[in-house]
Design an enzyme around this catalytic site. Structure first.
Site, mmCIF file in Angstrom:
data_model
loop_
_atom_site.group_PDB
_atom_site.id
_atom_site.type_symbol
_atom_site.label_atom_id
_atom_site.label_comp_id
_atom_site.label_asym_id
_atom_site.label_seq_id
_atom_site.Cartn_x
_atom_site.Cartn_y
_atom_site.Cartn_z
ATOM 1 N N SER A 69 11.336 5.062 1.528
ATOM 2 C CA SER A 69 12.916 4.522 0.808
ATOM 3 C C SER A 69 13.554 3.794 1.714
ATOM 4 C CB SER A 69 13.612 6.582 1.628
ATOM 5 O OG SER A 69 13.025 6.990 2.568
ATOM 6 N N ILE A 70 12.613 4.079 3.227
ATOM 7 C CA ILE A 70 12.914 2.796 3.685
ATOM 8 C C ILE A 70 12.457 1.679 3.879
ATOM 9 C CG2 ILE A 70 12.946 2.329 6.559
ATOM 10 C CD1 ILE A 70 14.506 5.221 6.536
ATOM 11 N N ALA A 71 11.171 1.722 3.812
ATOM 12 C CA ALA A 71 10.516 0.813 4.551
ATOM 13 C C ALA A 71 9.112 0.570 3.252
ATOM 14 C CB ALA A 71 10.332 0.212 5.552
ATOM 15 N N VAL A 113 1.141 -1.203 -0.128
ATOM 16 C CA VAL A 113 0.423 -0.547 0.151
ATOM 17 C C VAL A 113 0.737 1.142 0.112
ATOM 18 C CG1 VAL A 113 -2.134 -0.832 1.243
ATOM 19 C CG2 VAL A 113 -0.114 -0.011 2.392
ATOM 20 N N VAL A 163 5.173 -1.397 3.063
ATOM 21 C CA VAL A 163 2.841 -1.290 3.824
ATOM 22 C C VAL A 163 2.571 -2.440 3.542
ATOM 23 C CG1 VAL A 163 2.199 -0.513 5.020
ATOM 24 C CG2 VAL A 163 4.088 0.618 5.304
ATOM 25 N N ASP A 222 7.867 14.332 10.991
ATOM 26 C CA ASP A 222 7.415 14.122 9.595
ATOM 27 C C ASP A 222 5.858 14.150 9.648
ATOM 28 O OD1 ASP A 222 8.214 13.568 7.395
ATOM 29 O OD2 ASP A 222 7.954 11.605 7.321
#
Length: 511
Positions: A132-134, A128, A136, A285
């Site tokens: 940049s890091i993960a 979904v 989902v 953020d």
């Protein structure tokens, strides 16, 4: 340790990408840029088709995940990169092509130490969201709950380690080039970026941050923090309650669903003020992709990897600065900058107050929808050089979040006045924290703590200065110069004479 030639090669490669997107144009034109850096920027764009309008965000996305995060950090520094670059960098949403599900499933199994099927009844293979890091994935647990599973992208830690090492090297070189560069403290900025990233790469830390924020926001029931599934979370996998809402970025869908957009905007502002000023712990953020509207005009937040923290003293200063700017009390705002050490003491308070007035008064005369915190920050940054103000790293996340919150709020309600929305909250907090009742309470607490610590202080004094023993105090002895004589028969003679003197003294005492 990585060799300098490797750092230079990386910078040249990244510089070429930035140049192709026009992102080095501001560096070339800035008179404060060190001459060697300007020359490198010109070399980097040789032969490139540079666009007329720089595409800063696109450039950082092309370089990689670490660059995207650095771009988000630089978005808090209009004094360093300029207002134009800041506005473009704010649109970074960490969008990347997704990793194949087979790779994600293997990463989950490695993190859990068992197959994901032992914990989840089903997992949707199509993510979904890919950041940049993960990325989902939506899933259903074995006990029937719908959850969001956030999985760290394989290899991202090594990418960040390499990139940050080069950022540190480049910042050190930059500080050595000019006094202006040292004032902006690029090494300290990179160090803060490194720490934020280390926390963001550890999902247990993110889970703990979400849990702490949820506890601190009980006074704001319209701001929702999803529950953490601790049994299905590790340092590389985070499982949280599924949020079924509409992203605040989709204004048309919000209108169609009948949401009260001005109320949503006000809820967001109040939630931010509660976090930053009252609690000193805030979601750093809060862009519109991380915020969802829920039924009842509530707002839910996700992605707690980057959190900011401000101690009480700094929060008091912040509240007074905001309220002073709101009410036009520039003298008090100037005094706080001197008290906090933001402005060196050799400057004049009245002169700084006048400079602040030049920033604040033009905004006070503008229509409500044209008043901007971003404009205020830009104006404040413009006077930092005149008053030798150095970068305050502990405020970088706050500045970034203030601009983000204002941007989201004004998209929901273009006529919102962030100053008017903030004033009642800030006024009440100042009265509560700085009023006479608070002063008396603080003094009582401090005095009670001091009295309670007296027994321990006495014990430490006794340990340092013990009671005298049975031997009486020695009489004072006259100081005599000691002459060191070399070896051989002379040293032996002196030693013999000393021994004889000691024997004679002992005989006199006895007889």
């Amino acid at each position: 340790m990585t060799a300098s030639v490797v750092h230079v090669w990386r910078l040249l490669k990244w510089g070429r990408i930035l140049a192709r997107h026009g992102a080095l144009r501001g560096i070339e034109r800035d008179p404060n840029t060190p001459a060697p850096v300007r020359r490198l920027a010109r070399v980097a764009r040789l032969g490139a088709r540079v666009p007329k309008v720089p595409r800063y965000a696109d450039a950082f996305q092309a370089i990689g995940p670490a660059a995207i995060k650095l771009g988000q950090t630089l978005a808090t520094r209009p004094d360093l990169v300029g207002e134009e670059a800041t506005q473009d960098l704010l649109r970074l949403q960490d969008q990347l092509p997704p990793v194949p599900y087979a790779t994600i499933a293997a990463a989950m199994e490695g993190s859990f130490g068992r197959p994901p099927s032992d914990l989840f009844a089903s997992i949707e293979e199509e993510p979904v969201g890919a950041a940049s890091i993960a990325q989902v994935h939506r899933a259903v647990t074995t006990d029937g709950r719908t959850v969001a599973v956030k999985v760290l992208r394989p290899g991202v830690e090594a990418d960040f380690t390499r990139a940050i090492a080069t950022y540190e090297w480049a910042a050190a070189q930059l500080e050595g080039m000019s006094i202006e560069a040292r004032r902006l403290r690029p090494r300290l900025t990179v160090e803060n970026f490194k720490r934020w990233t280390a926390r963001e790469l550890n999902f247990r830390r993110e889970a703990a941050s979400a849990s702490e924020l949820a506890e601190s926001m009980t006074a704001e029931p319209d701001f929702v923090v999803p529950a953490i599934d601790w049994q299905r979370s590790t340092a590389r996998v985070l499982t949280v309650e599924w949020i079924d809402g509409i992203k605040l970025s989709d204004r048309a869908a919000l209108v169609a669903a009948g949401y009260d957009l001005p109320k949503l905007a006000n809820t967001l502002v109040q939630a931010f003020l509660r976090q930053a000023i009252a609690e000193g712990f805030f979601h750093a953020d809060m862009h519109q992709g991380n915020l969802f509207a829920l039924p009842g005009n509530r707002i839910a937040a996700i992605d707690f990897g980057i959190m900011g923290r401000i101690d009480r003293r700094a929060r008091v200063w912040l509240a007074e600065i905001l309220y002073g700017l709101i009410t036009g009390n520039y003298r008090r705002v100037a005094e706080i900058h001197f008290e906090a050490g933001y402005v060196p003491s050799h400057h004049n308070v009245a002169e700084f107050a006048t400079a602040l007035r030049a920033v604040g008064e033009p905004m006070r005369g503008l229509p409500v929808k044209d008043m901007s915190i971003g404009m205020m920050l830009d104006g404040l940054f413009s006077i930092t050089r005149d008053f030798d103000m150095v970068t305050q790293p502990h405020l970088l996340l706050l500045q970034k979040t203030m601009v983000m919150v204002e941007g989201v709020a004004t998209r929901l309600d273009p006529d919102i006045n962030l100053w008017e929305s903030a004033a009642p909250f800030v006024r009440e907090w100042i009265r509560t924290e700085l009023g006479p009742e608070a002063a008396i309470a603080d003094r009582l607490i401090a005095d009670v703590k001091t009295i309670a610590g007296l027994p321990e202080l006495i014990r430490r004094i006794e340990a340092r200065y013990p009671a005298p023993g049975g031997e009486p105090p020695a009489p004072p002895l006259r100081e005599i110069e000691v002459v060191r004589i070399g070896g051989g028969w002379r040293y032996a003679a002196v030693a013999a004479a000393s021994a004889a003197a000691s024997v004679a003294a002992t005989w006199l005492v006895v007889h």
